[in-house]
Design an enzyme around this catalytic site. Structure first.
Site, PDB file in Angstrom:
ATOM      1  N   CYS A  71      36.233  33.599  39.309  1.00 40.26           N
ATOM      2  CA  CYS A  71      37.673  33.474  39.493  1.00 40.26           C
ATOM      3  C   CYS A  71      38.536  34.648  39.026  1.00 40.26           C
ATOM      4  CB  CYS A  71      38.119  32.203  38.773  1.00 40.26           C
ATOM      5  SG  CYS A  71      39.870  31.959  38.774  1.00 40.26           S
ATOM      6  N   ARG A  75      40.508  37.374  41.536  1.00 41.12           N
ATOM      7  CA  ARG A  75      41.957  37.372  41.752  1.00 41.12           C
ATOM      8  C   ARG A  75      42.576  38.728  41.449  1.00 41.12           C
ATOM      9  NH1 ARG A  75      43.707  31.646  41.744  1.00 41.12           N
ATOM     10  NH2 ARG A  75      41.718  30.542  41.966  1.00 41.12           N
ATOM     11  N   ASP A 278      38.654  31.979  46.478  1.00 43.07           N
ATOM     12  CA  ASP A 278      38.482  33.030  45.472  1.00 43.07           C
ATOM     13  C   ASP A 278      37.026  33.428  45.269  1.00 43.07           C
ATOM     14  OD1 ASP A 278      37.755  30.684  44.131  1.00 43.07           O
ATOM     15  OD2 ASP A 278      38.737  31.246  42.252  1.00 43.07           O
ATOM     16  N   ASN A 279      36.100  32.523  45.549  1.00 41.59           N
ATOM     17  CA  ASN A 279      34.658  32.816  45.458  1.00 41.59           C
ATOM     18  C   ASN A 279      33.912  31.676  46.133  1.00 41.59           C
ATOM     19  OD1 ASN A 279      35.542  32.254  42.161  1.00 41.59           O
ATOM     20  ND2 ASN A 279      34.318  30.701  43.218  1.00 41.59           N
TER      21      ASN A 279
END
Length: 479
Positions: A71, A75, A278-279
């Site tokens: 995360c 970002r 985000d992943n």
């Protein structure tokens, strides 16, 4: 297409000159949503009609990557166009300590460095208004309004970094309840997750309404579907996928609410919408985690399942509808793509890892300017993808305590033929490919140079956010 040429084309052909203002941008960023957790990307049990509508009306990417498999660093890459090893959002620890320093915590004193240029700061050149609604996770000592965003409403970190929300594991109880911020003020602690997404919707519509006559950037950084899972009462027990599906479908409904409001204001043809995650999915969470479909690995790992994410670009009248792109792209590329779209200058004093995908998303070309993906874990370059080939220098599970496994020669896959990374290629037969990738890795490492100080490794007790200064009971309710 060069930036200036694109702008002339956009203003003289695509729009009437009187309407020629930079397009709005909304980024819908899911949290831990896997490649196969969206129905248009293969989920058989999760209904996402609003994300699917964006895919039908725009361009779906099947080779799109996060900047990092977890995360906080991911970002930082999306918002700066720079790999985490360049912007300081990485750990300098090696195994096993690196397992503890992967994201920011309530006791983290580090944050995204002040000299990093975020997308919100970049767009100030074109008079954009900006808001980040949702999860920040780039340091509670430097919230979004300190990094170019005009407004922030959301959580400083993940909803599992405190107690409550419940259920609480022992390690979560060492921190106070997770706070909800309005700009730099805590307005609720612990956050009531069951009403959070409806409040995000209200804030998003208000921001768009107040800025409808000027260009704006809205980052909707959802907490779905990170654990602890949550959904409001209207979405509980609605999905065949259980609680995980309920959470995903509420996020999808939020995207639909915002998309419809943009239409209601007649802004749809001047608004680029980007959906991504985000992943990869955190499959280690079992039923509380998602699915990465055909891809090996999970969040935290540098197998494809850790970084390859469902992504859609939607812009009626500009991005051709019902298109599936196999071009390689990365969330790092969003920075340069939006910069070209807004006709603003990129930072001259920063080495970017970002390429504009504008010619691809506008249907002007099929091939991507991004040919190489760098897969990092902590400060280590674990793997490199060049075109269809991916070489692993090290492999490791996403969340296990296993030692990194070094591969010499590197473990090589053709991820077009073998996206599941099940059949390694013969190193001798593909010696020229490995030589090329080794050369790319060496040049890249040279370009990174001396790493900046690690922000993730900075901890300080007593700095946990609390709405009541000096109190052991951090409790307040939003009015």
């Amino acid at each position: 297409m060069g930036q200036r040429l694109f702008w002339i084309w956009f203003c003289t052909i695509q729009l009437m000159p009187s309407d020629c203002r930079p397009p709005n941008v909304v980024i819908y960023l899911a949290d831990d949503l896997g490649y196969a957790d969206v129905s248009s990307f293969g989920s058989p049990t999760i209904r996402t009609p609003n994300i699917d509508a964006l895919a039908r009306g725009g361009m779906k990417f099947t080779n799109f990557y996060s900047a990092y498999p977890i995360c906080t660093p991911a970002r930082s890459g999306l918002l700066t166009g720079r790999l985490p090893v360049r912007n300081g959002i990485y750990s300098h620890h090696d195994w096993p300590l690196d397992l503890l320093f992967r994201v920011f915590y309530p006791v983290s004193s580090g944050c995204l460095p002040a000299d990093e240029v975020t997308l919100a700061e970049l767009l100030k050149q074109a008079n954009y208004s900006s808001a980040l609604i949702g999860k920040w996770h780039l340091g509670h000592e430097c919230l979004p309004t300190m990094h170019g965003f005009d407004e922030f409403y959301g959580l400083p970190y993940s909803q599992d970094e405190g107690c409550p929300p419940t259920p609480c594991h022992a390690w979560q109880k060492i921190w106070p309840g997770v706070p909800l911020y309005n700009n730099t003020t805590i307005v609720e602690q612990p956050v009531n997750l069951s009403t959070l997404t409806p409040r995000y919707n209200e804030k998003a519509l208000s921001f768009i309404q107040r800025n409808k006559d000027r260009p704006w950037l809205l980052v909707m950084a959802y907490s779905e579907v990170h654990v602890n899972l949550f959904a409001s009462k209207d979405f509980l027990n609605r999905s065949r996928r259980g609680f995980f599906g309920d959470a995903a479908q509420e996020m999808d409904a939020s995207i639909g609410t915002i998309t419809q409001y943009i239409r209601d204001l007649n802004l749809q043809e001047n608004t680029l919408a980007i959906f991504t995650s985000d992943n990869g999915a955190w499959t280690d969470q079992k039923l509380d985690g998602g699915s990465n479909g055909p891809f090996l690995g999970e969040k935290g790992s540098t197998w494809e399942g850790g970084l390859r994410v469902p992504t859609v670009f939607y812009w009626p009248g500009h991005v051709p509808p019902r298109k599936v792109s196999v071009a390689v792209g990365s969330q790092l590329d969003i920075f340069s793509t939006v910069a070209e779209l807004a006709n603003v200058s990129l930072p001259l004093n920063k080495t970017l890892d970002s390429h504009s995908l504008l010619p691809v998303i506008l249907g002007k070309q099929n091939n991507s300017p991004t040919e190489t993906i760098f897969y990092y874990r902590a400060h280590i370059l674990m793997a490199v993808r060049c075109l269809q080939y991916k070489a692993h220098f090290f492999t490791r599970s996403g969340f296990g305590d296993d030692l990194p496994k070094r591969h010499s020669p590197p473990l090589l896959y053709n991820v077009n033929h073998d996206p599941s990374e099940q059949h390694p290629l013969n190193a001798t037969q593909y010696a020229d490919v490995l030589a090329t990738i080794n050369s790319i890795a060496a040049e890249h490492t040279k370009s990174v140079g001396t790493l900046p100080p690690s922000q993730l490794d900075k901890l300080q007790l007593g700095i946990e956010p609390c709405c009541k200064t000096g109190s052991k009971k951090c409790q307040c309710t939003e009015h």
